[in-house]
Design a protein around this motif. Structure first.
Motif, PDB file in Angstrom:
ATOM      1  N   PRO A 193      33.252  28.457  64.852  1.00 17.84           N
ATOM      2  CA  PRO A 193      33.324  27.511  65.973  1.00 17.84           C
ATOM      3  C   PRO A 193      33.385  26.065  65.485  1.00 17.84           C
ATOM      4  N   PRO A 194      33.939  25.164  66.276  1.00 20.68           N
ATOM      5  CA  PRO A 194      33.916  23.741  65.926  1.00 20.68           C
ATOM      6  C   PRO A 194      32.471  23.278  65.736  1.00 20.68           C
ATOM      7  N   SER A 195      32.260  22.376  64.799  1.00 23.41           N
ATOM      8  CA  SER A 195      30.899  21.958  64.444  1.00 23.41           C
ATOM      9  C   SER A 195      30.139  21.355  65.616  1.00 23.41           C
ATOM     10  N   ASP A 196      30.860  20.760  66.561  1.00 24.59           N
ATOM     11  CA  ASP A 196      30.183  20.147  67.703  1.00 24.59           C
ATOM     12  C   ASP A 196      30.033  21.108  68.883  1.00 24.59           C
ATOM     13  N   GLN A 197      30.415  22.383  68.687  1.00 25.57           N
ATOM     14  CA  GLN A 197      30.320  23.366  69.763  1.00 25.57           C
ATOM     15  C   GLN A 197      29.620  24.648  69.309  1.00 25.57           C
ATOM     16  N   VAL A 198      28.834  24.547  68.256  1.00 24.77           N
ATOM     17  CA  VAL A 198      28.146  25.725  67.739  1.00 24.77           C
ATOM     18  C   VAL A 198      27.170  26.282  68.776  1.00 24.77           C
ATOM     19  N   ALA A 199      26.411  25.396  69.414  1.00 24.58           N
ATOM     20  CA  ALA A 199      25.431  25.851  70.399  1.00 24.58           C
ATOM     21  C   ALA A 199      26.119  26.566  71.558  1.00 24.58           C
ATOM     22  N   THR A 200      27.230  26.015  72.027  1.00 21.90           N
ATOM     23  CA  THR A 200      27.978  26.655  73.110  1.00 21.90           C
ATOM     24  C   THR A 200      28.497  28.015  72.672  1.00 21.90           C
ATOM     25  N   PHE A 201      28.952  28.104  71.428  1.00 23.08           N
ATOM     26  CA  PHE A 201      29.449  29.379  70.914  1.00 23.08           C
ATOM     27  C   PHE A 201      28.351  30.442  70.969  1.00 23.08           C
ATOM     28  N   TYR A 202      27.161  30.109  70.505  1.00 19.27           N
ATOM     29  CA  TYR A 202      26.056  31.072  70.527  1.00 19.27           C
ATOM     30  C   TYR A 202      25.674  31.432  71.955  1.00 19.27           C
ATOM     31  N   ASP A 203      25.551  30.440  72.803  1.00 24.98           N
ATOM     32  CA  ASP A 203      25.133  30.697  74.183  1.00 24.98           C
ATOM     33  C   ASP A 203      26.155  31.553  74.916  1.00 24.98           C
ATOM     34  N   GLU A 204      27.427  31.237  74.752  1.00 20.80           N
ATOM     35  CA  GLU A 204      28.450  31.988  75.459  1.00 20.80           C
ATOM     36  C   GLU A 204      28.591  33.405  74.909  1.00 20.80           C
ATOM     37  N   SER A 205      28.488  33.548  73.607  1.00 17.95           N
ATOM     38  CA  SER A 205      28.571  34.882  73.006  1.00 17.95           C
ATOM     39  C   SER A 205      27.429  35.764  73.499  1.00 17.95           C
ATOM     40  N   GLU A 206      26.220  35.213  73.511  1.00 18.15           N
ATOM     41  CA  GLU A 206      25.061  35.971  74.004  1.00 18.15           C
ATOM     42  C   GLU A 206      25.234  36.315  75.471  1.00 18.15           C
ATOM     43  N   LYS A 207      25.735  35.357  76.243  1.00 15.39           N
ATOM     44  CA  LYS A 207      25.903  35.572  77.677  1.00 15.39           C
ATOM     45  C   LYS A 207      26.947  36.649  77.952  1.00 15.39           C
ATOM     46  N   LEU A 208      28.022  36.674  77.172  1.00 14.23           N
ATOM     47  CA  LEU A 208      29.059  37.680  77.384  1.00 14.23           C
ATOM     48  C   LEU A 208      28.534  39.072  77.053  1.00 14.23           C
ATOM     49  N   VAL A 209      27.790  39.204  75.974  1.00  6.90           N
ATOM     50  CA  VAL A 209      27.186  40.500  75.650  1.00  6.90           C
ATOM     51  C   VAL A 209      26.246  40.929  76.772  1.00  6.90           C
ATOM     52  N   ARG A 210      25.414  40.008  77.233  1.00 10.69           N
ATOM     53  CA  ARG A 210      24.462  40.312  78.306  1.00 10.69           C
ATOM     54  C   ARG A 210      25.198  40.763  79.580  1.00 10.69           C
ATOM     55  N   PHE A 211      26.298  40.101  79.887  1.00  9.10           N
ATOM     56  CA  PHE A 211      27.066  40.440  81.078  1.00  9.10           C
ATOM     57  C   PHE A 211      27.672  41.835  80.963  1.00  9.10           C
ATOM     58  N   LEU A 212      28.241  42.156  79.808  1.00 11.62           N
ATOM     59  CA  LEU A 212      28.854  43.467  79.628  1.00 11.62           C
ATOM     60  C   LEU A 212      27.813  44.579  79.681  1.00 11.62           C
ATOM     61  N   VAL A 213      26.640  44.338  79.094  1.00  9.54           N
ATOM     62  CA  VAL A 213      25.573  45.336  79.149  1.00  9.54           C
ATOM     63  C   VAL A 213      25.103  45.525  80.582  1.00  9.54           C
ATOM     64  N   ALA A 214      24.925  44.425  81.306  1.00 10.64           N
ATOM     65  CA  ALA A 214      24.468  44.506  82.689  1.00 10.64           C
ATOM     66  C   ALA A 214      25.499  45.195  83.578  1.00 10.64           C
ATOM     67  N   THR A 215      26.772  45.044  83.240  1.00 16.93           N
ATOM     68  CA  THR A 215      27.832  45.676  84.019  1.00 16.93           C
ATOM     69  C   THR A 215      27.808  47.186  83.846  1.00 16.93           C
ATOM     70  N   ASP A 216      27.712  47.645  82.606  1.00 15.40           N
ATOM     71  CA  ASP A 216      27.672  49.087  82.339  1.00 15.40           C
ATOM     72  C   ASP A 216      27.228  49.288  80.889  1.00 15.40           C
ATOM     73  N   LYS A 217      25.970  49.690  80.719  1.00 19.22           N
ATOM     74  CA  LYS A 217      25.406  49.828  79.376  1.00 19.22           C
ATOM     75  C   LYS A 217      26.172  50.863  78.534  1.00 19.22           C
ATOM     76  N   ALA A 218      26.477  52.024  79.102  1.00 11.31           N
ATOM     77  CA  ALA A 218      27.182  53.059  78.350  1.00 11.31           C
ATOM     78  C   ALA A 218      28.568  52.575  77.921  1.00 11.31           C
ATOM     79  N   SER A 219      29.254  51.882  78.810  1.00 10.24           N
ATOM     80  CA  SER A 219      30.580  51.361  78.470  1.00 10.24           C
ATOM     81  C   SER A 219      30.486  50.314  77.369  1.00 10.24           C
ATOM     82  N   PHE A 220      29.420  49.494  77.400  1.00  7.20           N
ATOM     83  CA  PHE A 220      29.273  48.491  76.346  1.00  7.20           C
ATOM     84  C   PHE A 220      29.117  49.151  74.981  1.00  7.20           C
TER      85      PHE A 220
END
Length: 307
Positions: free
Chosen positions: A227-254
């Motif tokens: 990630p760009p050096s000035d967007q590292v925090a956003t990269f971590y937050d968004e990556s975690e959020k996307l994983v969380r969303f996919l798990v919440a949508t359907d754990k087995a599918s994730f």
């Protein structure tokens, strides 16, 4: 964090390890219940990672050794390693439960090297040809960290790194950066909250809300190698959020999706094969995800295994 094939691909660990210090979890043991020392020659497994030998060559007289069911530790003081070993095994159980997996074939243990003096860590950085800003690395299934006992703090950094070690066991060829970091953030936040609740502390996993204008497009996030050096925090937050969303949508599918990504299928192909009945394409996923990323619900939801 992962160590990728090129040193330049190391993400800055100061994001997770600043300040670097000893996380003393409540209920951790010490003294008579300290992690038992084991002679180096009697350890159940050797570390094939050449960085391990470089670490132990730095003041070799100071290193002690011990092991638990899933990890082998190289350390200086028992009061530093003992709470780490307790928490590491706890995180291992949470992560494998979340992945619905048993120990991979071969019963391999991960080696964890714990430096206590910043000067020794700096020497290791030089010997290992690491970037000067690194505060720890996960390399080839081994973890190298600095834990200065003069600092006291508590965060999810240890659980984050244990998640990387466990993922490496199941997917030794690696998974995409966003998925590796996102899963490690997701599961470590839930595990840390569960660890403290089990010791009668009030704790709840929290996920950052992200303003829509700050989000990376998913086609960018899922192909990003750094990630760009000035967007590292956003990269971590968004990556975690996307994983969380996919798990919440359907754990087995994730979990099926994770396996597909571990086989290096393209993101859109894996998404269609596993979530095709819910998201026809990446655009449909992105519309739903952007709402979730900015919602308070998305900020307070927790992983199943961390409850």
């Amino acid at each position: 964090m992962r160590l990728f094939s090129k040193p330049a691909s190391l993400l800055p660990l100061f994001f997770l390890f600043a300040p670097i210090g000893l996380a003393q979890p409540p209920g951790a043991t010490s003294g008579l219940n300290a992690l038992p020392e084991v002679e180096f020659s009697r350890l159940s497994q050797r570390d094939p990672n050449p960085l391990g030998a470089r670490a132990l060559a730095i003041h070799p007289e100071q290193w002690k050794h011990g092991e638990t069911e899933h990890f082998i530790y190289h350390f200086v003081d028992s009061f530093v390693v003992t709470p780490i070993s307790v928490e590491a095994e706890f995180h291992y159980r949470v992560i494998t439960k979340e992945l619905q997996r048993e120990q991979p074939a071969g019963n391999t243990k991960s080696h964890v090297y714990i430096f206590q003096k910043p000067a020794d860590w700096q020497q290791f950085q030089t010997a290992g040809k690491l970037e000067p800003w690194t505060g720890g690395i996960q390399s080839q299934g081994s973890l190298f960290v600095v834990r200065d006992p003069s600092y006291k703090f508590s965060d999810n950094s240890l659980g984050h790194e244990i998640a990387h070690l466990v993922l490496h066991r199941y997917y030794p060829d690696g998974v995409p950066l966003w998925l590796n970091e996102g899963f490690a953030q997701y599961i470590s936040k839930g595990a840390q909250a569960s660890f403290y609740r089990a010791r009668n502390y009030s704790a709840k996993a929290r996920s950052q809300t992200i303003a829509a204008e700050k989000l990376f497009p998913l086609t960018t996030l899922t192909t990003m190698s750094y990630p760009p050096s000035d967007q590292v925090a956003t990269f971590y937050d968004e990556s975690e959020k996307l994983v969380r969303f996919l798990v919440a949508t359907d754990k087995a599918s994730f979990l099926t999706f994770l396996d597909a990504m571990g086989r290096h299928q393209p993101f859109e192909t894996a998404l269609f094969q596993t979530f095709g009945t819910k998201f026809l394409n990446v655009t449909a996923l992105e519309e739903r995800f952007r709402e979730y990323a900015a919602s308070e619900f998305g900020a307070s939801s927790q992983p199943t295994a961390g409850n």
